[in-house]
Design a protein around this motif. Structure first.
Motif, PDB file in Angstrom:
ATOM      1  N   PHE A 119       1.775  32.096  -1.118  1.00 39.65           N
ATOM      2  CA  PHE A 119       0.804  32.175  -0.029  1.00 39.65           C
ATOM      3  C   PHE A 119       0.759  33.618   0.451  1.00 39.65           C
ATOM      4  N   SER A 120      -0.181  33.912   1.331  1.00 40.09           N
ATOM      5  CA  SER A 120      -0.237  35.252   1.909  1.00 40.09           C
ATOM      6  C   SER A 120       0.311  35.289   3.329  1.00 40.09           C
ATOM      7  N   LEU A 121       0.362  34.136   4.003  1.00 44.76           N
ATOM      8  CA  LEU A 121       0.886  34.073   5.368  1.00 44.76           C
ATOM      9  C   LEU A 121       2.397  33.840   5.344  1.00 44.76           C
ATOM     10  N   PRO A 122       3.174  34.640   6.068  1.00 50.16           N
ATOM     11  CA  PRO A 122       4.625  34.422   6.111  1.00 50.16           C
ATOM     12  C   PRO A 122       4.990  33.006   6.530  1.00 50.16           C
ATOM     13  N   GLU A 123       4.240  32.410   7.482  1.00 44.15           N
ATOM     14  CA  GLU A 123       4.563  31.055   7.952  1.00 44.15           C
ATOM     15  C   GLU A 123       4.441  30.033   6.829  1.00 44.15           C
ATOM     16  N   ASN A 124       3.391  30.154   6.011  1.00 41.92           N
ATOM     17  CA  ASN A 124       3.215  29.216   4.897  1.00 41.92           C
ATOM     18  C   ASN A 124       4.303  29.390   3.851  1.00 41.92           C
ATOM     19  N   ILE A 125       4.693  30.630   3.603  1.00 41.46           N
ATOM     20  CA  ILE A 125       5.763  30.898   2.634  1.00 41.46           C
ATOM     21  C   ILE A 125       7.082  30.300   3.123  1.00 41.46           C
ATOM     22  N   GLN A 126       7.385  30.503   4.404  1.00 37.43           N
ATOM     23  CA  GLN A 126       8.627  29.966   4.966  1.00 37.43           C
ATOM     24  C   GLN A 126       8.644  28.441   4.908  1.00 37.43           C
ATOM     25  N   LEU A 161      -0.078  31.386 -10.981  1.00 35.54           N
ATOM     26  CA  LEU A 161      -1.418  31.720 -10.527  1.00 35.54           C
ATOM     27  C   LEU A 161      -1.970  32.852 -11.374  1.00 35.54           C
ATOM     28  N   LEU A 162      -3.227  32.747 -11.764  1.00 33.00           N
ATOM     29  CA  LEU A 162      -3.875  33.760 -12.579  1.00 33.00           C
ATOM     30  C   LEU A 162      -4.924  34.498 -11.752  1.00 33.00           C
ATOM     31  N   ALA A 163      -5.036  35.803 -11.972  1.00 28.17           N
ATOM     32  CA  ALA A 163      -5.998  36.611 -11.224  1.00 28.17           C
ATOM     33  C   ALA A 163      -6.826  37.458 -12.185  1.00 28.17           C
ATOM     34  N   SER A 164      -8.092  37.640 -11.860  1.00 29.65           N
ATOM     35  CA  SER A 164      -8.971  38.533 -12.598  1.00 29.65           C
ATOM     36  C   SER A 164      -8.750  39.961 -12.104  1.00 29.65           C
ATOM     37  N   GLU A 165      -9.470  40.913 -12.686  1.00 31.26           N
ATOM     38  CA  GLU A 165      -9.369  42.298 -12.248  1.00 31.26           C
ATOM     39  C   GLU A 165      -9.738  42.423 -10.773  1.00 31.26           C
ATOM     40  N   LYS A 166     -10.714  41.632 -10.345  1.00 30.02           N
ATOM     41  CA  LYS A 166     -11.167  41.674  -8.963  1.00 30.02           C
ATOM     42  C   LYS A 166     -10.096  41.201  -7.989  1.00 30.02           C
ATOM     43  N   GLY A 167      -9.295  40.234  -8.386  1.00 27.75           N
ATOM     44  CA  GLY A 167      -8.301  39.654  -7.489  1.00 27.75           C
ATOM     45  C   GLY A 167      -6.900  40.192  -7.664  1.00 27.75           C
ATOM     46  N   ALA A 168      -6.709  41.145  -8.590  1.00 32.06           N
ATOM     47  CA  ALA A 168      -5.360  41.622  -8.910  1.00 32.06           C
ATOM     48  C   ALA A 168      -4.705  42.335  -7.728  1.00 32.06           C
ATOM     49  N   ALA A 169      -5.460  43.181  -7.023  1.00 31.30           N
ATOM     50  CA  ALA A 169      -4.882  43.931  -5.903  1.00 31.30           C
ATOM     51  C   ALA A 169      -4.422  42.987  -4.797  1.00 31.30           C
ATOM     52  N   THR A 170      -5.232  41.967  -4.522  1.00 28.66           N
ATOM     53  CA  THR A 170      -4.854  40.984  -3.497  1.00 28.66           C
ATOM     54  C   THR A 170      -3.597  40.232  -3.912  1.00 28.66           C
ATOM     55  N   MET A 171      -3.503  39.887  -5.203  1.00 28.77           N
ATOM     56  CA  MET A 171      -2.315  39.187  -5.686  1.00 28.77           C
ATOM     57  C   MET A 171      -1.072  40.059  -5.517  1.00 28.77           C
ATOM     58  N   GLU A 172      -1.173  41.324  -5.826  1.00 33.49           N
ATOM     59  CA  GLU A 172      -0.037  42.233  -5.663  1.00 33.49           C
ATOM     60  C   GLU A 172       0.405  42.300  -4.208  1.00 33.49           C
ATOM     61  N   SER A 173      -0.568  42.405  -3.307  1.00 32.11           N
ATOM     62  CA  SER A 173      -0.247  42.457  -1.883  1.00 32.11           C
ATOM     63  C   SER A 173       0.419  41.173  -1.417  1.00 32.11           C
ATOM     64  N   ASN A 174      -0.084  40.030  -1.894  1.00 30.15           N
ATOM     65  CA  ASN A 174       0.501  38.738  -1.515  1.00 30.15           C
ATOM     66  C   ASN A 174       1.937  38.609  -2.015  1.00 30.15           C
ATOM     67  N   VAL A 175       2.172  39.030  -3.238  1.00 28.65           N
ATOM     68  CA  VAL A 175       3.518  38.927  -3.812  1.00 28.65           C
ATOM     69  C   VAL A 175       4.503  39.789  -3.026  1.00 28.65           C
ATOM     70  N   LYS A 176       4.055  40.933  -2.529  1.00 28.02           N
ATOM     71  CA  LYS A 176       4.923  41.784  -1.711  1.00 28.02           C
ATOM     72  C   LYS A 176       5.379  41.037  -0.466  1.00 28.02           C
ATOM     73  N   VAL A 177       4.438  40.341   0.189  1.00 23.39           N
ATOM     74  CA  VAL A 177       4.785  39.543   1.378  1.00 23.39           C
ATOM     75  C   VAL A 177       5.728  38.408   0.997  1.00 23.39           C
ATOM     76  N   GLN A 178       5.449  37.744  -0.119  1.00 26.64           N
ATOM     77  CA  GLN A 178       6.272  36.614  -0.550  1.00 26.64           C
ATOM     78  C   GLN A 178       7.708  37.050  -0.795  1.00 26.64           C
ATOM     79  N   ARG A 179       7.883  38.187  -1.429  1.00 27.90           N
ATOM     80  CA  ARG A 179       9.235  38.680  -1.684  1.00 27.90           C
ATOM     81  C   ARG A 179       9.947  39.054  -0.386  1.00 27.90           C
ATOM     82  N   GLN A 180       9.212  39.619   0.561  1.00 27.41           N
ATOM     83  CA  GLN A 180       9.811  39.961   1.850  1.00 27.41           C
ATOM     84  C   GLN A 180      10.341  38.730   2.579  1.00 27.41           C
ATOM     85  N   GLU A 181       9.696  37.590   2.339  1.00 25.81           N
ATOM     86  CA  GLU A 181      10.118  36.349   2.986  1.00 25.81           C
ATOM     87  C   GLU A 181      11.205  35.618   2.201  1.00 25.81           C
ATOM     88  N   GLY A 182      11.628  36.174   1.079  1.00 24.30           N
ATOM     89  CA  GLY A 182      12.714  35.571   0.318  1.00 24.30           C
ATOM     90  C   GLY A 182      12.283  34.721  -0.859  1.00 24.30           C
TER      91      GLY A 182
END
Length: 452
Positions: A119-126, A161-182
Motif C-alpha cells: 500500500f502507499s499509506l503507512p496505516e494500511n501497511i501497518q 504487483l506489476l507496473a508499466s513505465e508510467k506507474g514505475a515511479a509511483t511503485m518505487e515511491s510506495n515501496v520506499k514507504v513500505q520498507r520504512q514501515e517494516g
C-alpha cells in the motif's frame, strides 16, 4: 407461588438446573425432585403437555454493553478484541447480530483471500503487517485448550504487483514507504521477474513489486456552531423464528455491517440533516458486486505462483494443488453490475479477463473455467479506504467498515483498533485517525495509490 415462578421462568427462559421455589414453607430443589415438579407443571399446562407456553430461547438478551451489527470478519474481530482486552475495564457483554447465519452471501466467505503489504499509506501497511503476524501465530490467539491446533491453511506465497513505465515511479515511491514501515518488499526488473517467474510474459512491464508475508512487531502509537449529540439506546433485533423485533438495550453500537453499513447508519439518523453540514454528512459506503472465477490449467504457473496483479487490474492466485486458479477484475464505473443480486456474468470473464490473463501468462490461453461466484465489497465511494472509530454526533456508534475489498486482510488490526477506541478512548497499537468519519465532512480524502 409455583405458578408465579413458572410464569417468570417462561418469560425469561426457563433454567434447567438450580431452580428452586417455595411452596407452603417447604423448598423444592430442581435437581433433587425433578419428577415432582414435572408432575406439578404437567397439571398446570394445557393438555398436560411438557412444553413451555412461550419459548424465548431464540430471543436476544434484553441488555448488552456492546451490540455489533454484522458478524463478518470485521465484526467478529471487534468482538474478539473487546473480550480479549476487557480486563482493562472489567467484563463487558457483547452481542453480535448477523442476518445471514449461513454466511452464503457474506463477503468474508466469498472474498479471494489475498493479503498484501503493498500500500502507499503507512496505516494500511501497518494493518497488513499486524494481520500477517496474527495469522501466523493464530494459535496464540484462538487456540482452545485440549483441542487440536487451528489450521487456517495460511499459504504465504507472496503478492506480486506489476507496473508499466508510467506507474514505475509511483511503485518505487510506495515501496520506499513500505520498507520504512517494516514490510519486506523488493523491486524487480523485467529480467529479474522473468528469471524468478519464467511463466510470465514481461511485455509492457517496467517494474514489479514482490511482497513477502512476514511477521513484524513494529507498530506506531497514536499520540463553531452548536450541534446536538445523539445516542442510540437500543437496537431492535429480529430472530429467524420470531414475528417481532426485540429491543436490546445497549451502551455502544458497532457498525460492521459491510456493504449494508450505509443503510445501518441511516437507521441511526446519520446523514439525515441539512446538506453541507456535519448532521447531513452520510456514510458513503455502498454495496458493489464483484465476481470471482475459478479455472483449471494444467500448464499454468504451478505451486510457487504468488497472487499476481496485472497493470490491467486483473488478478489471480493458485487455489490448492490441483492446477486450479481463481481471480477477478474490478469493473469500470460504467460496467458496474447490479448489486441487487449475486448472479455471475460469465461474459465478463470471457471479454474482459481472459484476454489480459492469456497475454500475461501465455499458458492461460488454454484454461477452462470451472465455477464462479459473486460477493460484495463494502465500497467507500469517497476514497476507497476504511472507516474506523466513533461518529462525531451519534456519540455511541462506532464504525468498522468501508474497506472496499481490504476488509479480510486488515480485520485483525481494525478489530483491535476499534476495541481500543471503545475501551480506552483512543487508538493505541496503530493510529488510524486518518480513517475517522469526520474526513467526509471536511472533504479530506485519504489518498491510497494502490487500490485493486
Amino acid at each position: 407461588m409455583l405458578r408465579r415462578v413458572l410464569q417468570l421462568g417462561l418469560g425469561r427462559g426457563l433454567p434447567t438446573r438450580g431452580l428452586s421455589t417455595r411452596r407452603e414453607g417447604s423448598t423444592l430443589d430442581w435437581d433433587g425432585k425433578v419428577s415432582e415438579i414435572k408432575k406439578k407443571f404437567q397439571s398446570i399446562l394445557p393438555g398436560g403437555a411438557w412444553n413451555p407456553l412461550y419459548d424465548t430461547s431464540h430471543l436476544p438478551p434484553e441488555h448488552s454493553d456492546v451490540v455489533i451489527v454484522g458478524g463478518g470478519v470485521l465484526g467478529l474481530s471487534v468482538a474478539y478484541w473487546l473480550k480479549k482486552l476487557e480486563k482493562r475495564r472489567g467484563a463487558i457483554r457483547v452481542l453480535v447480530v448477523e442476518r445471514d447465519h449461513t454466511y452464503l452471501q457474506a463477503s468474508t466467505a466469498l472474498s479471494i483471500g489475498g493479503i498484501r503489504q503493498q500500500f502507499s499509506l503507512p496505516e494500511n501497511i501497518q494493518l497488513s503487517l499486524f494481520s500477517a503476524n496474527f495469522l501466523r501465530n493464530i494459535n496464540e490467539y484462538l487456540a482452545v485448550v485440549d483441542a487440536p491446533p487451528l489450521d487456517l491453511q495460511f499459504n504465504p506465497l507472496g503478492y506480486l504487483l506489476l507496473a508499466s513505465e508510467k506507474g514505475a515511479a509511483t511503485m518505487e515511491s510506495n515501496v520506499k514507504v513500505q520498507r520504512q514501515e517494516g514490510a519486506k518488499v523488493c523491486l524487480m526488473s523485467p529480467e529479474q521477474l522473468q528469471n524468478k517467474f519464467p511463466w510470465i510474459n514481461t511485455e509492457g512491464v517496467a517494474l514489479a513489486s514482490y511482497g513477502f508475508i512476514s511477521s513484524s512487531n513494529r507498530m506506531k502509537t497514536s499520540s463553531g456552531k452548536e450541534v446536538t449529540l445523539k445516542r442510540i439506546y437500543e437496537v431492535h433485533v429480529k430472530m429467524d423464528h420470531s414475528l417481532e423485533y426485540q429491543p436490546v438495550e445497549c451502551a455502544i453500537v458497532i457498525n460492521a455491517a459491510g456493504a449494508w453499513s450505509g443503510h445501518v447508519a441511516e437507521l441511526a439518523g446519520i446523514g439525515k440533516g441539512p446538506p453541507g453540514t456535519l448532521q447531513g454528512t452520510r456514510l458513503p459506503v455502498e454495496p458493489r458486486k464483484r465476481y470471482v472465477y475459478v479455472w483449471h490449467c494444467p500448464q499454468g504457473p504451478g505451486l510457487e505462483a504468488p497472487l499476481v496483479t496485472d497493470m490491467s487490474g486483473t488478478y489471480f492466485r493458485r487455489e490448492g494443488l490441483g492446477n486450479n486458479y481463481l481471480g477477478g477484475l474490478s469493473p469500470t464505473e460504467e460496467e458496474e453490475p447490479d448489486p441487487g443480486n449475486l448472479e455471475v456474468d460469465y461474459d465478463f470473464f470471457q471479454d474482459k479477463m481472459w484476454p489480459s490473463l492469456a497475454q500475461r501468462v501465455p499458458a492461460f490461453e488454454t484454461l477452462k473455467v470451472r465455477s464462479a461466484w459473486a460477493g460484495y465489497y463494502d465500497y467507500n465511494t469517497f476514497d476507497q479506504n476504511g472507516v474506523v472509530g466513533p461518529h462525531p454526533l451519534v456519540a455511541n456508534m462506532y464504525f468498522a467498515t468501508g474497506f472496499s475489498g481490504h476488509g479480510l486482510q486488515q480485520a485483525p488490526g481494525v478489530g483491535r483498533a476499534v476495541a481500543e477506541m471503545v475501551l480506552e478512548g483512543h487508538f493505541q497499537t496503530i493510529d488510524l485517525s486518518p480513517f475517522l468519519f469526520s474526513r467526509f465532512y471536511l472533504g479530506e480524502k485519504v489518498q491510497e495509490n494502490v487500490i485493486i
